[in-house]
Design a protein around this motif. Structure first.
Motif, PDB file in Angstrom:
ATOM      1  N   UNK A  30       0.415  -1.040  -0.046  1.00  0.00           N
ATOM      2  CA  UNK A  30       0.126  -0.075   0.550  1.00  0.00           C
ATOM      3  C   UNK A  30       0.469   1.109   0.133  1.00  0.00           C
ATOM      4  N   UNK A  31       2.243   1.419  -0.165  1.00  0.00           N
ATOM      5  CA  UNK A  31       2.834   2.515  -0.539  1.00  0.00           C
ATOM      6  C   UNK A  31       2.930   2.683  -1.302  1.00  0.00           C
ATOM      7  N   UNK A  32       2.436   4.551  -0.924  1.00  0.00           N
ATOM      8  CA  UNK A  32       1.976   5.546  -2.134  1.00  0.00           C
ATOM      9  C   UNK A  32       2.966   5.356  -2.990  1.00  0.00           C
ATOM     10  N   UNK A  33       2.907   6.012  -4.495  1.00  0.00           N
ATOM     11  CA  UNK A  33       3.318   6.827  -5.591  1.00  0.00           C
ATOM     12  C   UNK A  33       4.495   7.556  -5.137  1.00  0.00           C
ATOM     13  N   UNK A  34       5.642   7.729  -5.690  1.00  0.00           N
ATOM     14  CA  UNK A  34       6.566   8.497  -5.464  1.00  0.00           C
ATOM     15  C   UNK A  34       6.046  10.283  -5.826  1.00  0.00           C
ATOM     16  N   UNK A  35       5.880  11.039  -4.721  1.00  0.00           N
ATOM     17  CA  UNK A  35       5.589  12.315  -5.543  1.00  0.00           C
ATOM     18  C   UNK A  35       6.368  13.067  -6.699  1.00  0.00           C
ATOM     19  N   UNK A  67      -6.892   9.888 -19.080  1.00  0.00           N
ATOM     20  CA  UNK A  67      -6.900   8.728 -18.322  1.00  0.00           C
ATOM     21  C   UNK A  67      -6.279   7.937 -16.802  1.00  0.00           C
ATOM     22  N   UNK A  68      -4.847   8.459 -16.726  1.00  0.00           N
ATOM     23  CA  UNK A  68      -4.807   8.336 -15.711  1.00  0.00           C
ATOM     24  C   UNK A  68      -5.055   9.157 -14.668  1.00  0.00           C
ATOM     25  N   UNK A  69      -5.204  10.234 -15.491  1.00  0.00           N
ATOM     26  CA  UNK A  69      -4.908  11.285 -13.852  1.00  0.00           C
ATOM     27  C   UNK A  69      -6.976  10.534 -13.593  1.00  0.00           C
ATOM     28  N   UNK A  70      -7.302  10.436 -14.579  1.00  0.00           N
ATOM     29  CA  UNK A  70      -8.886  10.483 -13.814  1.00  0.00           C
ATOM     30  C   UNK A  70      -8.557   8.509 -13.286  1.00  0.00           C
ATOM     31  N   UNK A  71      -7.607   7.738 -13.330  1.00  0.00           N
ATOM     32  CA  UNK A  71      -8.122   6.666 -12.558  1.00  0.00           C
ATOM     33  C   UNK A  71      -7.256   6.830 -10.886  1.00  0.00           C
ATOM     34  N   UNK A  72      -5.936   7.751 -11.238  1.00  0.00           N
ATOM     35  CA  UNK A  72      -5.386   7.440  -9.590  1.00  0.00           C
ATOM     36  C   UNK A  72      -4.897   8.717  -8.713  1.00  0.00           C
ATOM     37  N   UNK A  73      -6.218   9.064 -10.019  1.00  0.00           N
ATOM     38  CA  UNK A  73      -5.731  10.787  -8.889  1.00  0.00           C
ATOM     39  C   UNK A  73      -6.799  10.626  -7.212  1.00  0.00           C
ATOM     40  N   UNK A  74      -5.732  11.087  -6.302  1.00  0.00           N
ATOM     41  CA  UNK A  74      -6.261  11.317  -5.106  1.00  0.00           C
ATOM     42  C   UNK A  74      -7.872  12.016  -4.343  1.00  0.00           C
ATOM     43  N   UNK A  75      -7.755  11.279  -3.741  1.00  0.00           N
ATOM     44  CA  UNK A  75      -9.572  12.716  -3.197  1.00  0.00           C
ATOM     45  C   UNK A  75      -9.431  13.360  -2.448  1.00  0.00           C
ATOM     46  N   UNK A 373      -1.740   3.649 -14.391  1.00  0.00           N
ATOM     47  CA  UNK A 373      -2.586   3.201 -14.048  1.00  0.00           C
ATOM     48  C   UNK A 373      -3.534   2.184 -14.219  1.00  0.00           C
ATOM     49  N   UNK A 374      -1.907   1.233 -13.840  1.00  0.00           N
ATOM     50  CA  UNK A 374      -2.211  -0.849 -13.640  1.00  0.00           C
ATOM     51  C   UNK A 374      -0.949  -0.737 -12.825  1.00  0.00           C
ATOM     52  N   UNK A 375       0.014  -0.220 -12.288  1.00  0.00           N
ATOM     53  CA  UNK A 375       0.742  -0.320 -11.790  1.00  0.00           C
ATOM     54  C   UNK A 375       1.374   0.525 -10.260  1.00  0.00           C
ATOM     55  N   UNK A 376       0.167   1.240 -10.380  1.00  0.00           N
ATOM     56  CA  UNK A 376      -0.321   2.139  -8.941  1.00  0.00           C
ATOM     57  C   UNK A 376      -1.912   1.505  -8.455  1.00  0.00           C
ATOM     58  N   UNK A 377      -1.418   1.489  -6.847  1.00  0.00           N
ATOM     59  CA  UNK A 377      -2.479   1.674  -6.394  1.00  0.00           C
ATOM     60  C   UNK A 377      -4.064   2.764  -6.708  1.00  0.00           C
ATOM     61  N   UNK A 381      -6.758   2.538  -1.873  1.00  0.00           N
ATOM     62  CA  UNK A 381      -6.158   1.703  -1.268  1.00  0.00           C
ATOM     63  C   UNK A 381      -4.529   2.440  -1.229  1.00  0.00           C
ATOM     64  N   UNK A 382      -4.419   3.035  -1.455  1.00  0.00           N
ATOM     65  CA  UNK A 382      -3.262   4.223  -0.909  1.00  0.00           C
ATOM     66  C   UNK A 382      -3.491   5.001   0.550  1.00  0.00           C
ATOM     67  N   UNK A 383      -2.408   5.015   1.212  1.00  0.00           N
ATOM     68  CA  UNK A 383      -2.537   5.946   2.283  1.00  0.00           C
ATOM     69  C   UNK A 383      -1.545   7.183   2.305  1.00  0.00           C
TER      70      UNK A 383
END
Length: 387
Positions: A30-35, A67-75, A373-377, A381-383
């Motif tokens: 669950x480690x977040x992706x590095x900014x 597509x990547x922003x829609x799938x992986x941007x945080x809330x 979009x496929x390899x990041x949580x 799920x990301x903390x």
């Protein structure tokens, strides 16, 4: 006295011990992706956009980033900035087209769409034209040029939406610690000022007093500035009590080497970036950029010795972060290679007008940007780490 025996299923039975490797694996999963990985990915897509004027490839780059922003941007609040960058890109494209229509273009064209009344200009304004013929070639050239800049802005907006500013500033090297703290304080104080102003205006409306105009601005602005000054003094006292500004003793030779490497590296980055963004500097741009980055990183590494501080739960470059950065770098490198080997496919002709076609392997290279979009949580799920 001996403790009485308890049944295994009774209340208060001992819980099974949590295994350390299993916990660490869950945390790693669950480690977040590095900014920094998100910024490298977005800037690499923007670099790829500067290597082509093909509207189909540029539209594909915009689609990949969206597509990547829609799938992986945080809330989070900053994730909504992507829409603002899209609107800014559309405004830039519209302004480019308006300028092409109003000011004309030295580009020759045979397909006249409309003829506007031309304004005569003095002799010292030669080369500038207001009005006149508007050709299809001029509009298509302006459309290609504006779409390239709009794609670059949208890629930067993707980085702002995916990477949290607080975590990004926390990841700065030790040499830029003071700069990062100043920016974090500014980002923290700005919402407080807005909230104070809204609260004071609401209070004045409830009391039946004016909250608009010059008088209302003065009577609301002064208490807001007073509260900001008190908050600044309290923050300065807290930072002084915690030893902010304390630096370690570094030899003079190390300081001079650090300054030389940092300054030379930044100049190399500027020259290399200029070479990459121009067609004439394509041969020297990448080597100079890499050399400048290496020198700047070495200078920042040495400069970090003056800041003997530790970070609480620092962001690490996990394999997912490396894959995100590598996917963007692959897109930029492959499109730069395609621009040198097949320039006609990446730069469709304008005079005469040629319908753009979608080159297959450059388009496949752009699709590599979908890898994050496929390899990041997923966002749920990301903390998010505390700042």
């Amino acid at each position: 006295m001996a403790e009485p025996h308890r049944p295994q299923g009774a209340r208060g039975a001992a819980r099974p011990a949590t295994h350390g490797p299993q916990t660490s694996n869950r945390a790693h999963h669950r480690a977040p992706t590095h900014p920094g990985a998100w910024w490298l990915w977005s800037l690499a897509l923007g670099t790829a956009a500067t290597r082509t004027t093909n509207p189909l490839l540029l539209a594909l780059l915009i689609t990949v980033s969206a597509y990547v922003v829609t799938a992986r941007r945080p809330h989070t609040p900053w994730s909504r900035s992507y829409g603002a960058f899209v609107k800014l890109a559309l405004a830039v494209l519209l302004v480019r087209l308006v300028f092409a229509v109003a000011l004309g273009s030295p580009l020759p064209g045979t397909h006249t769409l409309v003829t506007l009344p031309e304004v005569p200009l003095p002799a010292w304004a030669q080369g500038i034209r207001l009005g006149g013929e508007v050709t299809a070639e001029t509009l298509v050239f302006a459309l290609y040029d504006g779409l390239k800049l709009a794609t670059l802005l949208i890629c930067v907006g993707a980085a702002n939406a995916l990477a949290g500013p607080t975590r990004l500033l926390k990841s700065l090297p030790g040499a830029l610690y003071e700069t990062g703290v100043a920016v974090v304080v500014a980002l923290t104080f700005a919402p407080h000022l807005i909230a104070d102003a809204q609260r004071l205006r609401a209070a004045r409306r409830l009391r039946g007093r004016p909250d608009k105009g010059l008088r209302g601005l003065l009577q609301v602005g002064l208490p807001v500035l007073e509260g900001a000054l008190e908050r600044s003094v309290a923050l300065a006292a807290a930072m002084d009590a915690r030893g902010y500004g304390r630096t370690a003793r570094v030899p003079r030779a190390v300081r001079r080497t650090t300054a030389a490497l940092t300054l030379g590296g930044l100049l190399g980055v500027c020259a290399g970036t200029y070479g990459l963004l121009t067609a004439e500097g394509g041969t020297y741009g990448l080597p100079v950029l890499l050399a400048g980055l290496a020198a700047a990183l070495a200078g920042l590494r040495l400069g970090g010795r003056r800041s003997p501080r530790t970070r609480y739960r620092p962001d690490t470059w996990n394999p997912r972060s490396c894959l995100v950065a590598a996917s963007g770098a692959a897109v930029a490198a492959l499109l730069a290679l395609a621009a040198s080997t097949d320039p006609a496919a990446l730069h469709p002709g304008v005079v005469p007008l040629v319908a753009p076609t979608l080159p297959l392997w450059p388009a496949a290279a752009v699709l590599l940007g979908l890898l994050p979009a496929f390899v990041t949580p997923a966002p749920e799920e990301s903390e998010e780490k505390p700042s």
